[in-house]
Design an enzyme around this catalytic site. Structure first.
Site, PDB file in Angstrom:
ATOM      1  N   LYS A 157       0.856  -1.191   0.000  1.00 27.96           N
ATOM      2  CA  LYS A 157       0.000   0.000   0.000  1.00 27.96           C
ATOM      3  C   LYS A 157       0.890   1.238   0.000  1.00 27.96           C
ATOM      4  O   LYS A 157       1.722   1.423   0.893  1.00 27.96           O
ATOM      5  CB  LYS A 157      -0.885  -0.050   1.249  1.00 27.96           C
ATOM      6  CG  LYS A 157      -2.180   0.697   1.138  1.00 27.96           C
ATOM      7  CD  LYS A 157      -3.042   0.358   2.344  1.00 27.96           C
ATOM      8  CE  LYS A 157      -4.293   1.184   2.391  1.00 27.96           C
ATOM      9  NZ  LYS A 157      -4.988   1.043   3.665  1.00 27.96           N
TER      10      LYS A 157
HETATM   11  C1  E4P Z   1      -8.257   2.310   3.464  1.00 30.10           C
HETATM   12  O1  E4P Z   1      -7.557   1.430   3.076  1.00 30.10           O
HETATM   13  C2  E4P Z   1      -8.196   2.940   4.790  1.00 30.10           C
HETATM   14  O2  E4P Z   1      -7.480   2.085   5.654  1.00 30.10           O
HETATM   15  C3  E4P Z   1      -9.536   3.147   5.419  1.00 30.10           C
HETATM   16  O3  E4P Z   1     -10.585   2.603   4.692  1.00 30.10           O
HETATM   17  C4  E4P Z   1      -9.734   4.452   6.074  1.00 30.10           C
HETATM   18  O4  E4P Z   1     -10.999   4.462   6.688  1.00 30.10           O
HETATM   19  P1  E4P Z   1     -11.430   5.575   7.736  1.00 30.10           P
HETATM   20  O5  E4P Z   1     -11.606   6.858   6.989  1.00 30.10           O
HETATM   21  O6  E4P Z   1     -12.728   5.078   8.304  1.00 30.10           O
HETATM   22  O7  E4P Z   1     -10.328   5.650   8.745  1.00 30.10           O
END
Ligand code: E4P
Length: 219
Positions: free
Chosen positions: A87
């Site tokens: 990522k």
């Molecule tokens: C995506 O990969 C992120 O980890 C995530 O979906 C962020 O979500 P949030 O905005 O609820 O923290």
């Protein structure tokens, strides 16, 4: 539509895997910290534990912000398990790193995407997944689901193979709306997936069926 859960909590991951509908896991540094996982060795061990539970892709995020740092970290992460997807944040060096990983056959998830232009760059670099954050856009009074629709259209126009991973999905309607417009994947907490189960007419109907069956058996 693939269902990923966005967590580093092993109990939640086991529960989702046990339901038989889990396609993968996404994590981020905040989610790892929430589980108290710190320090490189612990983080790497935790990713491996997640990979051992899940039959599917596991996104593991790099912490470096320069090309060299991201490449070094990403290559180590990719060696952990064949299901690891590196990522990488949507920054200039991140795009360069995604291109590098793509050429080396390492799969990537371009994260922190908040605009169609950013998603276009991620696709051009060859990202396996692009992660637009639906909930965080809604948080600032911007339509997150509309961005997913825009990206799906753009990718279809040009035949990009990058999968649209609707991230920061916060409630079941987000999930259903993203499915309606053709997002390839969703990620959110396990509670969002479990909320899909609920309908009062299901509960009422089941109670009635069981009651009628009981009455008939005692006649
Ligand atoms: C995506 O990969 C992120 O980890 C995530 O979906 C962020 O979500 P949030 O905005 O609820 O923290």
């Amino acid at each position: 539509m693939k269902f990923f859960i966005d967590t580093a909590n092993l109990a939640d991951i086991r529960e989702a895997q046990d339901m038989g509908i889990l396609d993968g896991v996404t994590t981020n540094p905040s989610l790892m910290a929430k589980e108290g996982i710190t320090g490189k060795d612990n983080v790497m061990r935790h990713y491996k534990q997640i990979c051992d539970i899940v039959e599917g892709d596991v996104s593991a995020e790099v912490l470096g912000t320069t090309f060299d740092e991201m490449v070094r970290e990403g290559e180590e992460l990719a060696e952990l398990d064949e299901n690891i997807v590196v990522k990488v944040p949507m920054i200039k060096d991140g795009i360069k790193a995604i291109k590098y990983f793509t050429e080396k056959g390492i799969r990537t998830n371009c994260t922190l995407v908040f605009s169609a232009g950013q998603a276009l760059l991620a696709a051009k670099a060859g990202a396996t997944y692009v992660s637009p954050f639906v909930g965080r856009l809604d948080d600032i009074s911007t339509d997150g689901v509309a961005l997913i629709e825009q990206i799906v259209t753009i990718y279809r126009n040009y035949g990009y193979t990058t999968e649209v991973l609707a991230a920061s999905v916060r409630h079941p309607m987000h999930l259903v709306q993203c499915a309606e417009i053709g997002a390839d994947v969703m990620t959110g907490p396990l509670s969002v997936i479990k909320a899909l189960l609920n309908h009062p007419l299901t509960d009422i109907g089941l109670a009635k069926f069981l009651e009628d069956n009981k009455k008939a058996a005692t006649k």
